[in-house]
Design an enzyme around this catalytic site. Structure first.
Site, PDB file in Angstrom:
ATOM      1  N   SER A   1      69.732  29.550  -2.523  1.00  0.00           N
ATOM      2  CA  SER A   1      69.975  28.813  -1.287  1.00  0.00           C
ATOM      3  C   SER A   1      71.231  27.969  -1.376  1.00  0.00           C
ATOM      4  CB  SER A   1      68.793  27.884  -0.978  1.00  0.00           C
ATOM      5  OG  SER A   1      67.840  28.520  -0.213  1.00  0.00           O
TER       6      SER A   1
ATOM      7  N   HIS B   1      67.865  22.149   3.391  1.00  0.00           N
ATOM      8  CA  HIS B   1      66.477  22.127   2.927  1.00  0.00           C
ATOM      9  C   HIS B   1      66.359  21.836   1.438  1.00  0.00           C
ATOM     10  CE1 HIS B   1      67.091  26.600   2.175  1.00  0.00           C
ATOM     11  NE2 HIS B   1      66.471  26.256   1.068  1.00  0.00           N
TER      12      HIS B   1
ATOM     13  N   ASP C   1      70.372  23.822   9.085  1.00  0.00           N
ATOM     14  CA  ASP C   1      70.056  23.903   7.658  1.00  0.00           C
ATOM     15  C   ASP C   1      71.318  23.877   6.800  1.00  0.00           C
ATOM     16  OD1 ASP C   1      68.474  23.922   5.425  1.00  0.00           O
ATOM     17  OD2 ASP C   1      68.059  26.071   5.462  1.00  0.00           O
TER      18      ASP C   1
END
Length: 289
Positions: free
Chosen positions: A239, A132, A164
């Protein structure tokens, strides 16, 4: 719904706990919310259906530092840190990078760009990160910033949006230290872990916690996934960074956090389990080199 700006504004895809809210509504849609816009009185009702946002980019916003005031209360003594966690941090940080996608600069997010984290997994300088982050970058160029400040253009070896995950590659001259991966099925609830990455653009940040739960079902887009839940502080920019155990082995890839009003970490974070990460990375590397 207009999302509040400021610390913790959601970036990237949304995660929702399906077993708690089958129709996918967040607490802001709850019928018991009163006309004045206040939240339901029961805290558990709020937490039970809170949206879980992916943490893809550091936010443009100030970081408030505390100051010691004269005559203020004495600072509490810090709890002793287990020596094995210190060693694990020392081993992990050299292998973790900041990922700058679509023209982003470290510590900022603009339209069509995002920043996150990643880590080296082999001596061929393959890096794992979250897909992402690249999606938020709009398919633009990807740059990796090393712990020593050097930057390299990264090749996108492959992407797997359903899980992801994405694999990048940087030149051999980067010399990143690959991180060891934990054995599948070896992670235990209650064991200490460290989240390492670049929250809010602060590269090389290490936060500590425990494994709160295993096989936690969360939703990524239309797909359900089993995740490792942790209370280690995870924020925008984390992330794609590793969640490591006290031996410095990667047990998961930090991907999402639960938030209330989009206000950053509340101690409920989620990581993609290492067995899924390894399987996906092996497939991508096998196809793309």
């Amino acid at each position: 719904m207009a999302v509040q700006t400021g610390l913790g504004e959601p970036r990237g895809p949304w995660f929702i706990s399906p077993e708690l809210d089958p129709d996918g509504r967040g607490w802001w849609d709850a019928p018991e919310r009163d006309p004045g816009g206040r939240r339901p009185g029961r805290l558990l009702a709020v937490l039970g259906v809170v949206a879980v946002s992916a943490v893809s980019g550091a936010l443009a916003g100030g970081v408030v530092a505390s100051r010691d005031g004269a005559g203020g209360p004495a600072a509490a003594s810090a709890a002793p840190v287990p020596a094995e966690l210190v060693t694990a941090a020392e081993r992990t940080v050299p292998g973790v990078v900041s990922v700058l996608a679509g023209g982003a600069t470290s510590g900022s997010t603009t339209g069509g760009s995002a920043t996150g984290s990643g880590f080296a997994v082999d001596d061929q300088q393959h890096l794992i990160t979250n897909d992402h982050i690249l999606a938020k970058g709009g398919g633009g160029p990807v740059t990796v910033e090393l712990p020593d400040g050097r930057r390299f253009a990264a090749e996108v070896v492959g992407r797997e949006p359903r899980s992801d995950l994405a694999v990048l590659k940087v030149p051999a001259s980067a010399g990143l230290t690959p991180l060891p991966l934990a054995k599948p099925g070896a992670t235990r609830v209650g064991e200490p872990v460290l989240a390492v990455g670049s929250p809010l653009g602060l590269a090389g940040t290490v936060t500590a916690g425990i494994v709160s739960a295993l096989d936690r079902q969360v939703r990524l887009g239309n797909n359900r996934h089993s995740a490792v839940q942790t209370d280690a502080s995870i924020n925008p920019g984390n992330s794609g960074g590793p969640l490591v155990n006290a031996r410095g082995e990667v047990v998961g890839v930090n991907t999402a956090i639960a938030t209330i009003d989009g206000n950053g970490s509340i101690g409920i974070g989620f990581a993609i389990p290492i067995d899924q990460v390894q399987q996906t990375a092996d497939t991508i590397i096998g196809k793309g080199g």
